[in-house]
Design an enzyme around this catalytic site. Structure first.
Site, short mmCIF file in Angstrom:
data_model
loop_
_atom_site.label_atom_id
_atom_site.label_comp_id
_atom_site.label_asym_id
_atom_site.label_seq_id
_atom_site.Cartn_x
_atom_site.Cartn_y
_atom_site.Cartn_z
N CYS B 91 -42.30 89.61 -10.59
CA CYS B 91 -42.56 88.53 -9.63
C CYS B 91 -41.30 87.88 -9.06
CB CYS B 91 -43.43 87.46 -10.27
SG CYS B 91 -45.02 88.12 -10.73
N HIS B 358 -49.07 84.98 -3.19
CA HIS B 358 -47.91 85.47 -3.94
C HIS B 358 -47.79 86.97 -3.73
CE1 HIS B 358 -45.18 86.40 -7.11
NE2 HIS B 358 -45.98 86.27 -8.15
N CYS B 388 -41.65 82.56 -12.77
CA CYS B 388 -42.02 83.20 -14.03
C CYS B 388 -42.22 84.68 -13.74
CB CYS B 388 -43.27 82.58 -14.63
SG CYS B 388 -44.73 82.67 -13.58
#
Lengths: 713, 402
Positions: B91, B358, B388
């Protein structure tokens, strides 16, 4: 040749190999059989007159599995991982040779084929299975700590896909003929008398001598490892293995890994990977423990290894049960199920009828699930006579009392019974705590007085603990064992003491858990420690189940009987507080260590923290696990020292099947042997120092450790 | 050491990540190409000055596979001397790409480079790249793998964040994002995406719902309860966190980041390169750090990564004026605010991935760009951006305006 296979070539050029182990009722896969398989198939392959091969069995079953006689000793012999892997690879080489011999091989599976037996079948190019309910196919290996190590983890997914293969190999689910056909495990079903002929026909008419996985462009059914569905299968499968094993059992994840890793490579390398994982398991302690306790020693117990010699085999025709409560009703059910006539006696007809109704309920469920029929149910129910009259006990071979745990009451029903039953009748008490010798004092025939401790629920729990009073004679023991075999339970035999063996040791587990609570350990941590150690239920949850009230009562009575003070330790203080002060008496009362909200899952009572303040510093989970396990093992040792448990086998089997001590350990005594008796004593010393005298090792145990004497030689 | 500066940032709007989403017809290559061209064209960049184009992508398979960075460079008609590489820090990939570009500049081995990323989740679904972490039995078993959502719910359970806490955070994210869009706070960076005939298919983040309320969110089902229970993941997580009795599944589709398509690029260079390009730097990269954290809970990396970056910069958390933490899940942000004692009005002030989505491989550059834009709008000096990361990691970057 070892004469395990009859070899014949017919006029059509079919070599028929009939597996028939001399002097055995069942075929098992032995080294001799493997050798003969190799010799006979090579012979057929080399014979120009032979067109193809049909393999079948000369017994009712095809092959019941591998002979584990040599495997169970592997760990103790110090077999290395590599040597153990080579053992498996030897099997793999032979079966691989058969399937690549150049001639078509058809297997006529005339009966059940399990484990190694099924692996032999899968090495054939064509499988005809008997269309018979008993002819099931399955892989039981994982249940005894191993994996199918003769190609099972490689051929099965390549044949029926990963998902079905996992169901068979990891969950050990047997497949009935129609299921086996549907998932593609076999090619054809036929009446048992025709399986050989059908196999012959295939060889003559089609006779393809190449396995699907040896053909160009082979793809795994349902998708290979690059398929998104397969990724999902493994992702969920891996987590479920972790959930179910709590990382205590290496076999399921090893089997899963052999499938995963082996199916992305050539078939031959896949077999090597399988053998490597098999080697790790076979040379490890868990497989030894599981094979020894669950298979070998349980098998011996079921065959009544502890039965005294020289006493004629007996059978209970008429059984009397005193008290139609939960236990009495359960004993009535399992006994009637075995065809025994049962008299179920209670103080009121209503109670007696209720006891019989318990069987009706169980049977209704069985019918609903297709496991019984109304006709069978009626026959069973007909065998149970609910009554209030002791006269109905006339002619009983065996009477089991399951009345309240009260010495006077038990004495009374003993006398009433003995007044009517024949002199030869064995009288058994189903008490779970009261010493048998004391109860036998109420009997005119204490030598025929014995303890038969059943576990609840009786229809599900496989164990019966036989307790010998001081005067119990061999005949009573033999006849009790015969009865337990009749109702298909597993017996252990122990000597008399308060709580005997199972209740006594199990109570140390719950007490230790409650002790932790009193010390300030977080309740969830206690429960999880127990479950992660492999116990089926946490100590707080199980205390709720049996009720805190009962634990309180037994604690008080035991203290009174032994002239001790109550509460004697922080665990008893906690129980007393829960019952007397907080009015949380257990699940049956709707509240205990847990809260039981209606329509929702139970959860630990949030108020626990108030009464048993949680420490800021929490212990390591591994330490809690060890405490819970060691205290049970140590109490078992005390039972051995005191002569309550006289055979290590009884200790182990009793712990696993009686109260769910985790099978990977092999039982409470194998647990100690596995870690080493000296290490165990050192741990006890450390824990006695840290947690109190209950972990103190006795001189007897110390001497034993000194001599490094295991509980099994 | 050479200093690395941020010269510009461009991002695509984020399109709903499924069929019917506005960016679903646009290929990852096309989307990346448009973003690279957009960055070039609005800065009249002579791309031959670039020493690298580094793009994050989390599922680099299929049409996102085979080094999409280099191929997009060619496809966007950049100078052929510009190399490209695709990286994967899950991510945080695009922030890691920016950090990598900055590293090359700081070490003097590059004068200018682009860092960014792309993820078309509607076309290459999450998990398409497989991975040992979840599917290889030995790995998954030995490392106690559980999916992110279970980790997010575990964070909530361990910290006592309730469903209401998570939903309230999500409502704020939606309201902030809607407010920012209404007031044009993102307009500096947004590049409208066009189809083959030049028609704009999307010029705004498609998933923002300014009208979201506690009531509307309350109706949503926990997203990870069934997976946790039936697939055994709750049990695996509890084996790692045995002080937990049961996992409280507070996260839903409404308080977790959305699945979207998007791409972003950030132009990094030395002061000297800036002069050559004729561009004014917008911010300086003070420090950056990546760390590993406990992998089962997976999502607790931002705080330690941030502290490490602060230490490297010789700064204290009180020195940071504005914070951006990717809103992967509400509990991740709630935990971060709790651990670093950050008031809600200083973090994710224009909403985040809960509202806008996202796009895994691109988000890191997007949140960095959002931070730069907002620091300029508020005239603030310093900012910290962090994410994260799967498998238990965190990446953080500290920037200051020049």
């Amino acid at each position: 040749m070892n004469n395990t296979i009859q070899y014949a070539v017919d006029n059509d050029g079919i070599a028929l190999l009939t597996i028939d182990l001399p002097g055995k009722s069942m075929n098992v896969l032995t080294p001799e059989l493997m050798e003969d398989l190799e010799t006979t198939t090579s012979k057929a392959a080399a014979d120009d007159a032979v067109k193809g091969i049909v393999i079948t069995s000369g017994k009712k079953a095809f092959i019941a599995g591998a002979d584990i006689k040599d495997m169970v000793t592997a760990y103790d012999r110090g077999l290395s991982h590599k040597e153990a892997a080579e053992f498996s690879f030897g099997l793999n080489k032979t079966l691989r040779q058969i399937e690549t011999c150049g001639k078509p091989v058809a297997i006529a599976i005339n009966g059940l084929a399990l484990g190694g037996g099924l692996e032999v079948c899968l090495a054939g190019h064509y499988r005809v299975l008997a269309n018979d309910t008993g002819a099931v196919l399955g892989f039981p290996e994982v249940n005894i700590g191993l994996l199918p190590g003769a190609g099972g983890t490689q051929r099965t997914p390549r044949l029926i896909g990963f998902r079905n293969a996992a169901t068979m190999i990891l969950q050990c689910r047997n497949q009935r003929p129609e299921q086996a056909l549907e998932m593609g495990l076999v090619h054809e079903l036929a009446p048992v008398a025709e399986v050989v002929e059908k196999a012959r026909q295939w060889v003559l008419e089609k006779g393809d001598p190449e396995q699907p996985w040896d053909k160009k462009g082979f793809k795994i059914p349902g998708g290979g490892l690059m398929h998104p569905g397969t990724a999902q299968t493994f992702m969920v499968g891996n987590a479920l293995v972790a959930k179910n094993t709590k990382h205590n059992y290496p076999a399921p994840i090893s089997a899963q890994s052999a499938m995963f890793e082996g199916c992305a490579t050539s078939f031959d390398d896949g077999l090597k990977i399988e053998s490597q994982y098999f080697g790790l398991l076979l040379a490890g302690p868990v497989a030894r423990n599981m094979m020894r306790s669950l298979f070998v020693n349980k098998g011996k117990a079921d065959k009544l290894a502890r039965r005294p010699e020289g006493i004629e085999k007996s059978k209970v025709k008429k059984l009397g049960i005193l008290g139609a409560g939960m236990m009495g009703a359960g004993i009535a059910f399992v006994s009637a199920k075995a065809g025994i006539e049962v008299v179920l006696l209670d103080t009121s007809q209503e109670n007696a009828d209720k006891g019989k109704a318990y069987s009706e309920g169980l049977l209704k469920k069985a019918i609903d699930r297709g496991r019984s029929t109304p006709e069978k149910a009626a026959v069973l129910l007909n065998l149970i006579t609910p009554t209030t009259s002791y006269h109905d006990l006339q002619g009983c071979d065996l009477v089991i009392e399951a009345v309240f745990e009260n010495q006077d009451l038990k004495a009374k029903v003993t006398a009433l019974t003995e007044a009517v039953v024949p002199e030869s009748c064995v009288f058994a008490s189903n008490t779970s705590t009261l010493p048998i010798t004391g109860l036998a004092k109420a009997s005119q025939r204490p030598e025929q007085f014995i303890g038969l401790h059943f576990f609840s629920p009786v229809d599900k729990m496989p164990l019966v603990e036989i307790i010998l009073g001081e005067k119990t004679n061999d005949e009573a023991i033999a006849r009790s064992l015969d009865y337990i075999q009749q109702i298909r339970k597993t017996p252990i035999v122990v000597n008399d003491s308060r709580g005997f063996y199972t209740s006594r040791v199990f109570s140390t587990f719950t007490a230790e858990g409650i002790m932790m609570l009193a010390e300030g350990v977080k309740p969830a941590l206690i429960e999880n420690a127990a479950k992660m150690a492999g116990m089926p239920v946490g100590p707080l949850a199980v205390t709720d189940e049996v009720t805190l009230e009962l634990a309180h009562k037994i604690g008080k009575e035991t203290a009174a009987a032994l002239g001790q003070t109550y509460p004697a330790d922080p665990s008893q203080e906690a129980i007393q507080a829960m019952v007397e002060k907080l009015d949380r008496k257990g699940k049956r009362f709707g509240k205990g260590f847990y809260a039981y909200p209606e329509g929702a899952t139970k959860h630990l009572w949030p108020g626990l923290g108030e009464h048993f303040p949680v420490s800021a510093e929490q212990p390591d989970i591994d330490e809690l696990k060890k405490r819970l396990m060691n205290i049970q093992a140590l109490e078992t040792v005390r039972c051995v020292e005191e002569g309550v448990v006289t055979h290590a086998e009884d200790g182990d089997i009793g712990s696993i099947f009686g109260w769910g001590f985790p099978p990977y350990t092999g039982g409470t005594l194998s647990y100690i042997d596995t870690m080493g008796i000296r290490n165990f004593v050192a741990e006890c010393d450390r824990m006695a120092e840290a947690y109190g005298g209950r972990f103190q090792a006795s001189e007897w145990l110390r001497n034993r450790a000194e001599g490094n004497l295991p509980f099994y030689d | 050491m050479t200093e690395a500066f941020i010269y510009d940032h461009v991002r695509s709007p984020r399109g709903r990540g499924k069929q019917g989403g506005s960016l679903n017809p646009i290929t990852p290559m096309d989307l990346t190409t448009q973003v690279l061209q957009g960055l070039r064209d609005r800065n009249q960049l002579d791309t031959s000055i670039l020493d690298d184009v580094i793009l994050g992508c989390v599922a680099p398979v299929g049409e996102q596979g085979a080094n999409i960075a280099r191929v997009a460079v060619i496809n966007a008609d950049y100078a052929e001397s510009v190399p490209g590489k695709q990286i994967n820090r899950f991510c945080a990939s695009a922030l890691e790409a920016v950090n990598a570009a900055a590293s090359q500049v700081m070490s003097g081995q590059s004068q200018a480079a682009i860092g960014g990323g792309v993820e078309c989740m509607s076309r290459v679904p999450m998990g398409s790249d497989g991975g040992a972490m979840a599917i290889d039995p030995q790995t998954a078993y030995n490392t106690y793998f559980v999916p992110q959502g279970i980790g997010a719910d575990l964070i909530a359970t361990l910290n006592g964040f309730t469903r209401e806490d998570a939903d309230a955070y999500a409502v704020a994210s939606q309201q902030r994002a809607a407010h920012a869009w209404e007031n044009g706070y993102f307009s500096k960076s947004i590049l409208p995406i066009t189809d083959h005939v030049g028609e704009v298919v999307l010029d705004h983040d498609e998933t923002v719902r300014g009208d979201a309320s506690m009531e509307s969110l309350a109706g949503l089902k926990p997203a990870f309860a069934m997976m946790g229970d039936q697939a055994g993941f709750d049990d695996v997580a509890i084996q790692k966190y045995p002080e937990v009795e049961a996992i409280d599944h507070v996260h839903t589709a409404g308080n977790s980041s959305g699945i979207v398509d998007g791409a972003a690029a950030v132009l990094i260079g030395s002061a000297e390169a800036g002069e050559k390009m004729g561009l004014k730097p917008r911010a300086r990269i003070r420090s950056f750090a990546s760390i590993g954290s406990e992998p089962t809970i997976m999502l607790t990396g931002p705080a330690p990564a941030s502290l490490k970056a602060l230490k490297l910069a010789g700064m204290d958390k009180s020195d940071i004026d504005l914070w951006e933490l990717n809103e992967a899940f509400a509990s991740v942000v709630l935990l971060y605010m709790k651990l670093l004692d950050i008031p809600h009005d200083k973090i994710n002030v224009n909403g985040g991935a809960i509202a806008m989505g996202h796009p895994l491989g691109a988000t890191g550059a997007m949140v960095l760009g959002t931070l730069v834009d907002e620091m300029e709008r508020r005239d603030l000096e310093t900012g910290l951006v962090t994410l994260c990361i799967g498998a238990g990691m965190g990446t953080a970057t500290i920037i200051e305006r020049v």
